[in-house]
Design an enzyme around this catalytic site. Structure first.
Site: not given
Ligand SMILES: NC(=O)c1ccc[n+]([C@@H]2O[C@H](COP(=O)([O-])OP(=O)(O)OC[C@H]3O[C@@H](n4cnc5c(N)ncnc54)[C@H](O)[C@@H]3O)[C@@H](O)[C@H]2O)c1
Length: 312
Positions: A144, A188
């Site tokens: 990651y 969560s």
């Molecule tokens: N939530 C947080 O605290 C946080 C913190 C830092 C970074 N992020 C980044 O924000 C983004 C969204 O995170 P989130 O918390 O909503 O997580 P999440 O897992 O709910 O969302 C990620 C989405 O990407 C989709 N996905 C994964 N691999 C894929 C692929 N190969 N092709 C198409 N779709 C794909 C998943 O099905 C999911 O809907 C991510 O890139 C994550 O790294 C989130």
């Protein structure tokens, strides 16, 4: 009306972003492979003439016509990104290559959801954008962390080499309704455990701290960053600087949920950073952005969401 692609649009953050874009009358193409995202998160948008949902894996090229791209596709929690680490790296790296290629062809502005994990286990506190990070390249979190670092490199090389209009946000812990109930993320986890009357599991002694940003605040930051001109590329930290220990979070969740759960302590996983807190000076000065929702209010909304979900 802008044609906007949101990858990972059926995930936690992506679905809230789609909501905001649809509310401002944009034309949204939501792309997701539904690995961690769910159709339920965007079910209320299906049928809206400005919204389209497409099953697609970003590790494969995508040929569509768009004016803006928000690249959020990537599993974000350790349980999910460690499930298939090779696919995680591919999603960040091949995904970035495919979407940057699409942005180049369509001349679209492109946003990357990067992460505070690029700082690894940081030696400076709070973390500023000019800090290069301390990341283990061969550990179980590396798929990651290093995937996201490489994606940033690609974004900046496309910017330098092809003058692409890029926006890179480094997101710190964000929480809110539509988080995955079993993703092992601390907010969560604690809420679901408290609602089910189970023990609240703390890894380590609970003194490690995190900052927690409510989803509505974060999405506002995305939209403001996306509105900046070509000269603003980021990286920009987006998160809430308010810092809480795991023990404080557990106590707050317990107080808000009520019930009789107790706190239990377990061994700390490998490479777990001790402290994480964003310095958001750049977001403040460049975007005029700072989070507004208190942890107590945000937890209230999130608890209400999980209470409903668990009752289904
Ligand atoms: N939530 C947080 O605290 C946080 C913190 C830092 C970074 N992020 C980044 O924000 C983004 C969204 O995170 P989130 O918390 O909503 O997580 P999440 O897992 O709910 O969302 C990620 C989405 O990407 C989709 N996905 C994964 N691999 C894929 C692929 N190969 N092709 C198409 N779709 C794909 C998943 O099905 C999911 O809907 C991510 O890139 C994550 O790294 C989130």
């Amino acid at each position: 009306m802008k044609k906007i692609l949101v990858t990972g649009g059926a995930g936690f953050l992506g679905s809230h972003l789609c909501d905001r874009l649809i509310a401002s009358q944009d034309d949204v193409l939501c792309v997701d492979n539904f690995f961690t995202g769910s159709k339920r998160n965007v079910a209320h948008l299906v049928g809206n003439s400005n919204f389209e949902l497409m099953r697609h894996d970003v590790t494969f090229p995508l040929y569509v016509e768009v004016e803006q791209i928000f690249n959020l596709a990537c599993p974000a929690s350790p349980v999910h990104y460690q499930f298939d680490p090779v696919q995680t790296t591919k999603t960040s790296v091949h995904g970035a290559i495919n979407l940057l290629g699409l942005a180049k062809r369509t001349n679209a502005r492109i946003f990357q959801a990067s992460t505070s994990e690029v700082y690894g286990d940081p030696e400076i506190h709070p973390q500023t954008e000019d800090y290069w990070g301390r990341v283990n390249p061969i550990g179980i979190r590396s798929c990651y962390d290093e995937g996201k670092r490489c994606a940033e490199t690609l974004f900046f090389d496309y910017h330098r080499q092809h003058q692409l209009d890029i926006k890179v946000a480094r997101i710190f812990n964000t929480y809110g309704p539509r988080m995955h109930p079993n993703d092992g993320r601390v907010v969560s986890n604690f809420i679901v455990q408290a609602l089910q009357g189970k023990d609240i599991t703390i890894f380590g002694d609970g003194s490690q701290s995190r900052s927690f940003c409510y989803v509505d605040d974060l999405i506002e930051g995305f939209l403001l960053l996306m509105k900046t001109d070509l000269s603003v590329t980021g990286p920009v930290n987006l998160g809430n600087p308010g810092e809480f220990t795991m023990l404080q979070l557990a106590e707050l969740v317990l107080a808000l949920v009520g019930g009789r759960s107790k706190v239990s302590f377990h061994a700390l996983p490998m490479d777990d950073p001790r402290q994480r807190q964003p310095d958001i000076s750049i977001a403040k000065s460049t975007l005029g952005w700072e989070p507004k929702v208190s942890l107590e209010d945000g937890l209230g909304e999130t608890i209400a969401y999980f209470r409903n979900l668990l009752a289904l």
